[in-house]
Design an enzyme around this catalytic site. Structure first.
Site, mmCIF file in Angstrom:
data_model
loop_
_atom_site.group_PDB
_atom_site.id
_atom_site.type_symbol
_atom_site.label_atom_id
_atom_site.label_comp_id
_atom_site.label_asym_id
_atom_site.label_seq_id
_atom_site.Cartn_x
_atom_site.Cartn_y
_atom_site.Cartn_z
ATOM 1 N N LYS A 1 0.869 -1.189 0.000
ATOM 2 C CA LYS A 1 0.000 0.000 0.000
ATOM 3 C C LYS A 1 0.895 1.225 0.000
ATOM 4 O O LYS A 1 2.038 1.162 0.459
ATOM 5 C CB LYS A 1 -0.872 0.011 1.266
ATOM 6 N N ASP B 1 -7.151 4.418 -4.314
ATOM 7 C CA ASP B 1 -7.785 4.262 -2.997
ATOM 8 C C ASP B 1 -8.372 5.638 -2.705
ATOM 9 O O ASP B 1 -8.622 6.408 -3.651
ATOM 10 C CB ASP B 1 -6.748 3.825 -1.939
HETATM 11 P P1 NDP Z 1 -12.944 7.799 -2.416
HETATM 12 O O1 NDP Z 1 -11.863 8.788 -2.243
HETATM 13 O O2 NDP Z 1 -13.537 7.593 -3.749
HETATM 14 O O3 NDP Z 1 -14.142 8.122 -1.408
HETATM 15 C C1 NDP Z 1 -13.908 8.183 -0.034
HETATM 16 C C2 NDP Z 1 -15.204 8.611 0.647
HETATM 17 O O4 NDP Z 1 -15.041 8.454 2.050
HETATM 18 C C3 NDP Z 1 -15.545 10.063 0.416
HETATM 19 O O5 NDP Z 1 -16.923 10.226 0.450
HETATM 20 C C4 NDP Z 1 -14.866 10.744 1.615
HETATM 21 O O6 NDP Z 1 -15.430 11.981 1.974
HETATM 22 C C5 NDP Z 1 -15.127 9.727 2.698
HETATM 23 N N1 NDP Z 1 -14.097 9.846 3.711
HETATM 24 C C6 NDP Z 1 -12.747 9.755 3.531
HETATM 25 N N2 NDP Z 1 -12.114 9.960 4.686
HETATM 26 C C7 NDP Z 1 -13.071 10.175 5.597
HETATM 27 C C8 NDP Z 1 -13.036 10.441 6.995
HETATM 28 N N3 NDP Z 1 -11.872 10.534 7.670
HETATM 29 N N4 NDP Z 1 -14.238 10.595 7.638
HETATM 30 C C9 NDP Z 1 -15.404 10.510 6.953
HETATM 31 N N5 NDP Z 1 -15.498 10.264 5.634
HETATM 32 C C10 NDP Z 1 -14.340 10.099 4.984
HETATM 33 O O7 NDP Z 1 -12.355 6.426 -1.817
HETATM 34 P P2 NDP Z 1 -12.871 4.939 -2.065
HETATM 35 O O8 NDP Z 1 -14.339 4.926 -2.223
HETATM 36 O O9 NDP Z 1 -12.011 4.333 -3.091
HETATM 37 O O10 NDP Z 1 -12.471 4.243 -0.671
HETATM 38 C C11 NDP Z 1 -13.372 4.150 0.431
HETATM 39 C C12 NDP Z 1 -12.916 3.047 1.368
HETATM 40 O O11 NDP Z 1 -12.893 1.791 0.655
HETATM 41 C C13 NDP Z 1 -11.508 3.203 1.941
HETATM 42 O O12 NDP Z 1 -11.473 2.634 3.233
HETATM 43 C C14 NDP Z 1 -10.658 2.355 1.001
HETATM 44 O O13 NDP Z 1 -9.455 1.949 1.599
HETATM 45 C C15 NDP Z 1 -11.601 1.196 0.775
HETATM 46 N N6 NDP Z 1 -11.339 0.377 -0.413
HETATM 47 C C16 NDP Z 1 -11.315 0.936 -1.651
HETATM 48 C C17 NDP Z 1 -11.080 0.154 -2.756
HETATM 49 C C18 NDP Z 1 -11.133 0.694 -4.140
HETATM 50 O O14 NDP Z 1 -11.080 -0.101 -5.074
HETATM 51 N N7 NDP Z 1 -11.271 1.993 -4.348
HETATM 52 C C19 NDP Z 1 -10.788 -1.279 -2.617
HETATM 53 C C20 NDP Z 1 -10.955 -1.794 -1.272
HETATM 54 C C21 NDP Z 1 -11.190 -0.969 -0.217
HETATM 55 P P3 NDP Z 1 -14.642 13.348 1.639
HETATM 56 O O15 NDP Z 1 -14.900 13.601 0.199
HETATM 57 O O16 NDP Z 1 -15.234 14.359 2.550
HETATM 58 O O17 NDP Z 1 -13.191 13.081 1.943
#
Ligand code: NDP
Length: 446
Positions: free
Chosen positions: A125, A165
Site C-alpha cells: 500500500k 484508494d
Molecule cells: P474515495 O476517495 O472515492 O471516497 C472516499 C469517501 O469516504 C468520500 O466520500 C470521503 O469523503 C469519505 N471519507 C474519507 N475519509 C473520511 C473520513 N476521515 N471521515 C469521513 N469520511 C471520509 O475512496 P474509495 O471509495 O475508493 O475508498 C473508500 C474506502 O474503501 C476506503 O477505506 C478504502 O481503503 C476502501 N477500499 C477501496 C477500494 C477501491 O477499489 N477503491 C478497494 C478496497 C477498499 P470526503 O470527500 O469528505 O473526503
C-alpha cells in the site's frame, strides 16, 4: 503467554505510535491461536515475527509547485509488505491523515485480502499526506508527476502494481501512469484502474462496490434471504459507496444514505438511479459536498457532522474510511434492527464495534473478504495487460461474482473447520494466513 500474544507485544514495542497498525495486527493475531496450536511448525519457523515485518517500506519527499508559484512539500510512502504469493499489490491513498501507521495497517490487511482473492497477488500500500481537495487539475498533475518520479524506482509490472484508494481515482491514475511511461519509456500494466482506452479493465471502477454487494448476497443466501426490499445505509460517497449503491438499487434494495467527511445525507424515500447519477456527477465531476444532495432533492435531510449509523436500517455498508463505526454506533445499529454489516471500506468497524456485532448475532462481513472485489478485478486487469487482450464487461463481471462466491465459501468452510461457524472474521483471517504462511515456509528464510 501464548505465541500470538508475545508477537503482539513485540509489534507494540517495535512500532511505537502506530495505533492503526497495532489494531490491524491484533485483529488478525487474535484469531490465530487455534492455528498455532494445530501447527507448531509455524512457531518453530517464527512465521508470525516475519509476517508482521514489512519486506520494505519507502518514505520519500514529494516537492511540487502550486498555482501561485509557491513550492510545496508532501511525504510519499510505499509499504511493500509481503510478496510470498505474488508481486506487491495495493492502492495509493492521498489524504491529509496518511501516516506510516495507516500505510502499514492497509498494507498488512492487503496481504490477507489478496490471499483470499484466489489470484497470485502479494500485499502493499502507498500514498501521501497530499490533500487533493480544493486543488486544481494542474496542481494534482504536478503532484502526481513528482510522486511518480520517486515511486517509479520501486514499482514494476512484476514487482509492485499500485492502484487507487481514497483520493486516487481515474484522474490521478492517469497522471501517475503518464509519468511512469515517460520515465521508463514502456507501456506496461504497472498500475491498475487505468482508463479503458489505455489498458484499463471493464468493471474495475465498479468492482469494490459490486463485489461487496455480491458478498452480502452470498451471506444472505446461507439464510435463504435476499437483499430485495432491504433498507440499506451507506457511508461515504466516493468510488466504493457509489457502486455499492448502484448494485443494491439494481437488486431491489432501498438505499437511504450517503455521507462524506462533513456529514450525512438521509433520503427516507430511497436513492434511485437518477439520484445516484446526480451523486456521481456531484462527486466525480464537480467534486462537491454531499450536503448539496439534500439541497437538490426535497424530502432528503442533511445531518452536519453525523455518520449514517443512527438511521434505522436492515443492512449497513460502511464505505468511507477506517474506524468509522464506534461501539456506540454499533449498539445503535443493533438496537435499530440491523441484521447485516458489510465492510466496503478497510477496517471501518472499531474492535469494540466488531465485538457488539458478533455478540448480537449480526451477519458481519469484514473488509478483507467483503471488499476484495476491487483488488480481484485489478488482478484481472493485470492478466489482460499481460496477454494484451480485453475481456467483455460480462466476462469480467462473471469472474468477479465467482471470486466473491469462492471467498465466501472459503471463509465459511474455514470458520466451520475451526469451530466458529458463521464467523467470517475467523474464517477469512485463518484461510488467508495459512495460504501466505505456507508459501513463506516453502520459500525458506527470505
Ligand atoms: P474515495 O476517495 O472515492 O471516497 C472516499 C469517501 O469516504 C468520500 O466520500 C470521503 O469523503 C469519505 N471519507 C474519507 N475519509 C473520511 C473520513 N476521515 N471521515 C469521513 N469520511 C471520509 O475512496 P474509495 O471509495 O475508493 O475508498 C473508500 C474506502 O474503501 C476506503 O477505506 C478504502 O481503503 C476502501 N477500499 C477501496 C477500494 C477501491 O477499489 N477503491 C478497494 C478496497 C477498499 P470526503 O470527500 O469528505 O473526503
Amino acid at each position: 503467554m501464548s505465541y500470538t500474544k508475545d508477537v503482539l507485544e513485540l509489534v507494540g514495542k517495535r512500532n511505537p505510535a502506530e495505533p492503526e497498525f497495532h489494531q490491524a495486527v491484533k485483529e488478525v493475531l487474535s484469531t490465530l491461536k487455534p492455528v498455532m496450536d494445530r501447527h507448531p511448525e509455524y512457531m518453530e519457523a517464527r512465521i508470525l515475527e516475519r509476517l508482521v515485518e514489512p519486506e520494505r517500506a519507502v518514505i520519500f519527499r514529494v516537492p511540487w509547485m502550486d498555482d501561485n508559484g509557491t513550492p510545496q512539500v508532501n511525504r510519499g510512502f510505499r509499504v511493500e509488505f509481503n510478496s510470498a504469493i505474488g508481486p506487491y499489490k495495493g492502492g495509493l491513498r492521498f489524504h491529509p491523515n496518511v501516516s506510516l501507521s495507516i500505510m502499514k495497517f492497509l498494507a498488512f490487511e492487503q496481504v490477507f485480502k489478496n490471499a483470499l482473492t484466489t489470484l497470485p497477488l502479494g500485499g502493499g500500500k502507498g500514498g501521501s499526506d497530499f490533500d487533493p481537495k480544493g486543488k486544481s487539475d494542474a496542481e494534482v498533475m504536478r503532484f502526481c508527476q513528482s510522486f511518480m518520479t520517486e515511486l517509479s524506482r520501486h514499482i514494476g509490472p512484476d514487482t509492485d502494481v499500485p492502484a487507487g484508494d481514497i483520493g486516487v481515482g481515474r484522474r490521478e491514475i492517469g497522471f501517475l501512469f503518464g509519468q511512469y511511461k515517460r520515465l521508463r519509456n514502456e507501456f506496461t500494466g504497472v498500475l491498475t484502474g487505468k482508463g479503458l482506452d489505455w489498458g484499463g479493465s471493464l468493471i474495475r471502477p465498479e468492482a469494490t462496490g459490486y463485489g461487496s454487494v455480491y458478498f452480502a448476497q452470498n451471506v444472505f443466501q446461507t439464510r435463504d434471504q435476499s437483499l430485495e426490499g432491504k433498507v440499506c445505509t451507506i457511508s461515504g460517497s466516493g468510488n466504493v459507496a457509489q457502486y455499492t449503491a448502484e448494485k443494491l438499487i439494481e437488486l431491489g434494495a432501498k438505499c437511504v444514505s450517503f455521507s462524506d467527511s462533513n456529514g450525512t445525507a438521509y433520503d427516507a424515500a430511497g436513492i434511485d438511479e437518477e439520484k445516484l447519477a446526480y451523486v456521481m456527477e456531484l462527486k466525480n465531476v464537480r467534486r462537491g459536498r454531499i450536503r448539496e444532495y439534500a439541497e437538490k432533492f426535497p424530502g432528503a435531510e442533511y445531518r452536519e457532522g453525523a455518520r449514517p449509523w443512527g438511521i434505522k436500517c436492515e443492512c449497513a455498508f460502511p464505505s468511507a474510511t477506517e474506524n468509522e463505526i464506534s461501539a456506540e454506533d454499533a449498539r445503535e445499529l443493533v438496537k435499530n434492527g440491523c441484521v447485516l454489516v458489510c465492510e466496503g471500506a478497510n477496517m471501518p468497524s472499531t474492535p469494540e464495534a466488531v465485538e457488539q456485532f458478533l455478540a448480537n448475532g449480526i451477519l458481519f462481513a469484514l473488509g478483507k473478504a467483503a471488499n476484495a472485489g476491487g483488488v480481484a478485478v485489478s488482478g484481472l486487469e493485470m492478466a489482460q495487460n499481460a496477454q494484451h487482450v480485453t475481456w467483455t464487461r460480462e466476462e469480467v463481471d462473471q469472474r468477479l461474482r465467482d471470486i466473491m462466491k469462492s471467498i465466501h465459501a472459503r471463509a465459511s468452510e474455514t470458520a466451520e473447520e475451526y469451530g466458529q461457524p458463521g464467523n467470517y472474521v475467523v474464517g477469512s483471517n485463518v484461510a488467508a494466513f495459512i495460504k501466505v504462511a505456507d508459501a513463506m515456509m516453502d520459500q525458506g528464510l527470505v
